[in-house]
Design an enzyme around this catalytic site. Sequence first.
Site, short mmCIF file in Angstrom:
data_model
loop_
_atom_site.label_atom_id
_atom_site.label_comp_id
_atom_site.label_asym_id
_atom_site.label_seq_id
_atom_site.Cartn_x
_atom_site.Cartn_y
_atom_site.Cartn_z
N ARG A 38 48.69 33.83 36.56
CA ARG A 38 47.78 33.51 37.64
C ARG A 38 48.34 32.51 38.65
NH1 ARG A 38 41.86 31.70 35.94
NH2 ARG A 38 42.18 33.55 34.65
N HIS A 84 44.31 44.88 38.75
CA HIS A 84 43.85 43.48 38.70
C HIS A 84 42.35 43.43 38.36
CE1 HIS A 84 44.89 39.31 39.49
NE2 HIS A 84 43.80 39.16 40.21
N TYR A 128 34.82 45.83 56.99
CA TYR A 128 35.09 45.86 58.43
C TYR A 128 36.57 45.78 58.76
CZ TYR A 128 30.11 44.70 58.71
OH TYR A 128 28.75 44.71 58.59
#
Length: 750
Positions: A38, A84, A128
């Site tokens: 991570r 993921h 968007y």
Amino acid sequence: MGQPFDPPSGSDGIESVELKSALEERYLAYALSTIMNRALPDARDGLKPVHRRILYGMRLLRLDPNTAFKKCAKIVGDVMGDFHPHGDQAIYDALVRLSQDFAQRYPLVDGQGNFGNIDGDGPAAYRYTEARLTEVARLLLDGIDEDTVDFRPSYNGEKDEPIVLPAAFPNLLANGSQGIAVGMATSIPPHNAAELCDAALYLIGHRDATSAQLLTFVKGPDFPTGGILIDSAESIAEAYRTGRGGFRVRARWAKEDTGRGTWNIVVTEIPYGIPKARLIEKLAELLQEKKLPLLADVRDESAEDVRVVLEPRSRSVDPVILMESVFRLTELEARIPLNMNVLVGGLVPRVIGLAEALREWLDHRRVVLQRRSRHRLAQIERRLEILGGLLIVYLDLDEVIRIIREEDEPKPSLMKRFELTELQANAILDTRLRSLRKLEEMELKRELDTLTKEKDGLEELLGSEKMQWSDITKQIRAVKKAFGPETKLGARRTTLENPPDTAGIDFTSAMVEREPITVIVSAKGWIRALKGHVADLSGVAFKGDDALNISFLSETTAKILVLASNGKVFTLEAAKLPGGRGFGDPIRLMVDFDDGAEIVAALPYQPGGKLLIAGSDGRGFLAPADALVANTRKGKGIMGLDEPAQAMLLVPAGGGDHVAVCSADRLLLVFPLSEMPELSRGKGVRLQRCRQSTLTDAHVFTLAEGLPWRDSAGQERLANAALLEKWMGHRAEAGTLMTRSFPKFERFGK
């Protein structure tokens, strides 16, 4: 911790474990997961797993630099579903950061739509926005389908994901990285890719080169937001040698004339990682609190480029002093930490220096080259095998056609008749009839010759370390050319400059609005500052049985010197004193007083002045005021004392020529100031011989003007030179008793 108990009978499937060992085991697993999967980047490609998965997921979606954009919602969904298994917002946040040209020196994602801005505003929702890979990301992924890196199964085992990317671009240092793991963190600022390529090329020729030698090429960080690096060459070299340190970065500014002698300061670049909106907010807050008296107004006139306008209070303000005061109080000067804590070899977290970081990348590039060459060699050998079979067939096409037409199992028959391998037989059977013309045979022979030459070249490359490094050198030079200093993306943005010399500038006055105040110190050591110069202090209230001890006029820009009974002098900033509405604050909370020490004197500091410091035993000396100023809470030990003597007096000594001293038994002595030594610290000399008494007051004055003093009623009096004739003497004498010439004497001074 007790021993684990045995599970009760009948409790099938329940296992008793010791809490301590269970916590240790689980927390260690969590820590390792955070470190490895991570927070820390891989030293070879400079990527964390989430970024690597995003780039590989976009590659699978064929989002190359020259293709059409696709919705980020599609990218996030595919990455989350295949590689993921974490929150969609976490993946989208990482994707957005890879596209921000103010966060990434060399963006890896080309975004279309609202991806946030330098003000700190967030991006639009992923339904968007659209994205595709950049040329830098293409370089990182270049050759991934050619067995250049190892793959591992994804979290659900359905697909494979790369453990590391081929990384034909020095991404670790070029784009930097930030992360917080368990018990460790990483912070790598971005650098200039062309400079890194130059350093890497030098490192290929000089394998044992040190980080200091590589600094010939790598000047320092190169932030996407520009700015000015003001660290010394020594501190930069030490940071890169150890992999730990920090860089001081300032905003870039210029003076802009606005006509008729007026001007403004225009800030065009701000430090890396600082949201512009937060900067403007802090500046406005400081203006409101009157902590920037040289600044009148701040305006944000930014469009696509940064343009923050600072308006000075007046045209006579020095722009350098104005900016230095702003740098001290705001994030227009920021410290960017360096902590090159990375996964070396993808496995071991370690802090490395500049040379080792580049060496890790170069070694990885060599491994990629070798694996790519072996992969290509295997492909060539397979194709050569097929070509060998096809050329055999062309020698007797009629026989091949007969076997295929007449035999029930043509493959074994072909293999037996022409001594072919199974691979060759399959290739013959898959050959189209239109390929059996004479021209095709010539093409096959040409291909055979070409591939044979390529095979020889690859075998020679794999057998020669020198040739491998030569090939890598060509690759790095191509990257340098693509991102060289003459290109828009590759030109250095952060410059290295020495900060202006500000040694002689008093920044306290520059950062505090100059206003008159009256400082009050109570008998119990509480201090406060009343606004303005207050002559009548009869209305000032004190806490409980406390009372007025010391008062004097000063200004908010001044420093206050406080003498303690143990001979230490402490320095207070007048601007930081509590206001006069309450009872003030104890001085003990502002400085580190020793136990048993009391406040005996306080006065405003006058730069370049002189002070008379004296103890109860009659000893004292002249001290330069500058030597008494302390920059820490611990103060400065100025006067050495022998028990039971205590420090008693700290009075101005500038401009006078005589000293008057008085003991508790009303003995007065006046002697020339020239008889006193000037010291920075020490026990001093005897001013007055005090056998059974103590020194209570002293004053430095000009004999021609007379000695000012006050009586117990507070009336101001003056003793002229003729009157003082009786008490004139030399230092260390006992003095003469005050007669009716000094009725009801209280103290010296006005």
